[in-house]
Design an enzyme around this catalytic site. Sequence first.
Site, short mmCIF file in Angstrom:
data_model
loop_
_atom_site.label_atom_id
_atom_site.label_comp_id
_atom_site.label_asym_id
_atom_site.label_seq_id
_atom_site.Cartn_x
_atom_site.Cartn_y
_atom_site.Cartn_z
CB SER A 8 -47.46 133.80 -34.83
OG SER A 8 -47.63 132.41 -35.03
CG HIS A 9 -43.06 129.60 -33.60
ND1 HIS A 9 -43.11 130.42 -32.50
CD2 HIS A 9 -42.01 128.77 -33.40
CE1 HIS A 9 -42.14 130.07 -31.66
NE2 HIS A 9 -41.45 129.08 -32.19
CB SER A 10 -47.29 130.33 -38.60
OG SER A 10 -48.12 130.66 -39.69
N GLY A 42 -40.88 129.57 -37.21
CA GLY A 42 -39.92 130.01 -36.18
C GLY A 42 -40.02 131.51 -36.02
CG ASP A 67 -46.40 131.89 -31.44
OD1 ASP A 67 -45.23 132.19 -31.16
OD2 ASP A 67 -46.71 131.35 -32.51
#
Lengths: 128, 242
Positions: A8-10, A42, A67
Site C-alpha cells: 500500500s502507499h501507507s 508512496g 493498492d
Amino acid sequence: MVGIVVVSHSRRAAEGIREIAREMGGDARIEAVGGTEDGRVGTTPGPIREAIDAVAGDGGGVVVLVDLGSAVMNAELAIEEADATEAVVADAPVLEGALNAAVAATSPTATVEAVREAAEEAAEVSKL
Amino acid sequence: MDRETQAEAIREATAAMADRMAAEKSALTELDSAIGDADHGANMNRGFQAALERLEDADDDPAELVKTVGVALVSEVGGAAGPLYGGSLMKASGEFEDGITAESSVAFAERYLETLEERGKASVGDKTMVDAVTPAVHTYRKAIEVDDSDPLEALGKAVDAAERGVAFTTPIRAKKGRASYLGWRSVGHQDPGATSTLYLLEELLAVAEEYLNGDVEVDAEADVDPEELEEPALEDGADGGP
C-alpha cells in the site's frame, strides 16, 4: 506454502490489511509493505522485493496485492528483480483480495495460480 | 566521439537535468497539486540529486551510466515517476552497450517509449508522460531515418514535438495516473509528468548542442547524446502519484 505480500502507499494501511487478512487466514505467510523508505506516502520497489523474497522462503511462489497505480508498477519492477521463482501481481481490490488470498494460501494444495484467482474473485463481489 | 567523451556528456546532461529539476521544483509541484498529489517537483528533485551522487562512483561506460541514473530514480523518486522514468532508462540503457550513435540513440528512444507504455499501461491521449514522449520519439526517428537530419537537428525537432505533446495534455481528461481519479476535473490542467519530460529533454538538447556543435570537439555523425533525449521521456503516469 504460497506467500502473500500486501503493498500500500501507507505502511499503516498495509499492516492493517494484513491484520484483517490474518483473522481468516491465520497461518498464511503475509508480509506488509508500505510508504517510502523515508516514511512518506508512496511505494518503492526495494522493500517490495525484500518482502517477496522473505515470504518466498520454501519456493512456493508469491502473490502480491497492491493498492494504487505506482504500487502496481513498483511491484512489477520488484518481481523482475526478485529471486523468487514465481511471483505475480493479483488484479484485485487490495483488502478483499488479501483476505481471499490468505484463506486460499492455507489450503494444503494451494498454488500461486489458485491463490491469485481467489484474490481476483474479490473484484466480482458486490457489496450491496 | 569516443566513449570517454560520451560518458562525460552523460554526466553533464544528468547534472543539467538535476539543476533544472531543482529550479522547477515548485512549478512542477504546483502542476501536480492541481491534479495529483503535489509531490512531483520534490520527487524529481530528490531523484536527480541521488542520481548525481551515484554517478560519482560509476564507471565511464555510457550504458552503465544511464542505467545508474535509472536505478537511482527508481529507488529515490517514490511516486509513479520512479518506475516510469527510472525503469524505462534502465531498460533502454542496454541500447548503448556499444556506445551512443545516431542508430543506437533511435533504438534507445524507442525502447524507452515501449517500456514506458508497458509499465504505465498508458497510450497517447491518456494525459501522461506518454503524450510528450511519443511525439518526441517518433519525430526523432523520422528525422534520423527519413529526413536524414543529423542527431542534433533531430533532437531539436523531437523537443519541439514534445512541447506540442505537453500542450495537448491540458485540454484532455486524464485516463491514467492519479489525475484520472478526478475525471472531468482534470481537464484544463497541464500534466506534470509530461512537463518534467519536456524539461529534461530541453536540458538534453542543450548539452547535446555543446557536445555536437559547440565547445567540445566531436564528430557530429558519431554520437548524439540521444540517450538523454530519451531520458526526459519518462512518463510518470501523469504526476508522480500512484
